[in-house]
Design a protein around this motif. Structure first.
Motif, short mmCIF file in Angstrom:
data_model
loop_
_atom_site.label_atom_id
_atom_site.label_comp_id
_atom_site.label_asym_id
_atom_site.label_seq_id
_atom_site.Cartn_x
_atom_site.Cartn_y
_atom_site.Cartn_z
N SER A 76 7.44 -73.09 30.02
CA SER A 76 6.24 -72.25 29.99
C SER A 76 5.99 -71.72 28.58
O SER A 76 4.86 -71.78 28.07
CB SER A 76 6.41 -71.09 30.97
OG SER A 76 5.30 -70.24 30.92
N GLU A 113 11.24 -71.18 32.29
CA GLU A 113 10.71 -70.19 31.34
C GLU A 113 10.55 -70.81 29.95
O GLU A 113 9.58 -70.53 29.24
CB GLU A 113 11.63 -68.96 31.28
CG GLU A 113 11.58 -68.13 32.54
CD GLU A 113 12.63 -67.03 32.55
OE1 GLU A 113 12.24 -65.86 32.39
OE2 GLU A 113 13.83 -67.34 32.70
N LYS A 128 17.59 -67.38 30.13
CA LYS A 128 16.21 -67.75 30.47
C LYS A 128 16.30 -69.15 31.07
O LYS A 128 16.99 -70.01 30.55
CB LYS A 128 15.31 -67.82 29.23
CG LYS A 128 15.04 -66.48 28.57
CD LYS A 128 13.77 -65.87 29.11
CE LYS A 128 13.46 -64.60 28.34
NZ LYS A 128 12.58 -63.72 29.10
N SER A 129 15.56 -69.38 32.15
CA SER A 129 15.64 -70.68 32.82
C SER A 129 14.88 -71.75 32.03
O SER A 129 14.06 -71.44 31.16
CB SER A 129 15.04 -70.59 34.22
OG SER A 129 13.63 -70.47 34.12
#
Length: 123
Positions: free
Chosen positions: A68, A65, A61-62
């Motif tokens: 967020s 992400e 997951k970046s």
């Protein structure tokens, strides 16, 4: 000292992990290190940090992400995004749009990191 403040470092580069932990340990913070975005999201509730310092480029997951997720679920957590100079400039503006409180380009000045962490943790 800052021993009551917990910081979650999400970074997959071993040298950067060593640098961050050295600087922040010296300041007395409680540190947790996670090496990918997915594990960070899964363990955030358990760790319950006051601050998240995340790289933008992470496995699974970046960092975007992660930012967020944190801002959607834990609005009061401070977030500093890290990224190497020249990496996707739009990622930096996207990080701020998603709720990152600050951005530091790698390589960074250790004193600058400490000042920014202290400012966001309000002392």
């Amino acid at each position: 000292m800052n021993s009551d403040k917990k910081i979650l470092i999400i970074e997959d580069d071993e040298l950067m992990i060593k640098i961050l932990t050295f600087i922040l340990n010296k300041e007395g913070y409680q540190l947790s290190v996670i090496r990918d975005g997915l594990s960070a999201i899964e363990q955030l509730h358990t760790i319950n940090p006051d601050m998240v310092i995340t790289d933008l480029l992470l496995p699974y997951k970046s960092g975007l992400e992660v930012i967020s997720f944190v801002k959607s679920n834990y609005k009061n957590k401070a977030i500093i995004a890290l990224s190497a100079l020249g990496e996707e400039e739009h990622s930096v503006s996207e990080a701020f749009k998603l709720g990152a409180d600050d951005f530091i380009a790698k390589p960074f000045n250790p004193n600058e990191l400490v000042l920014r962490v202290k400012r966001l943790l309000n002392y």
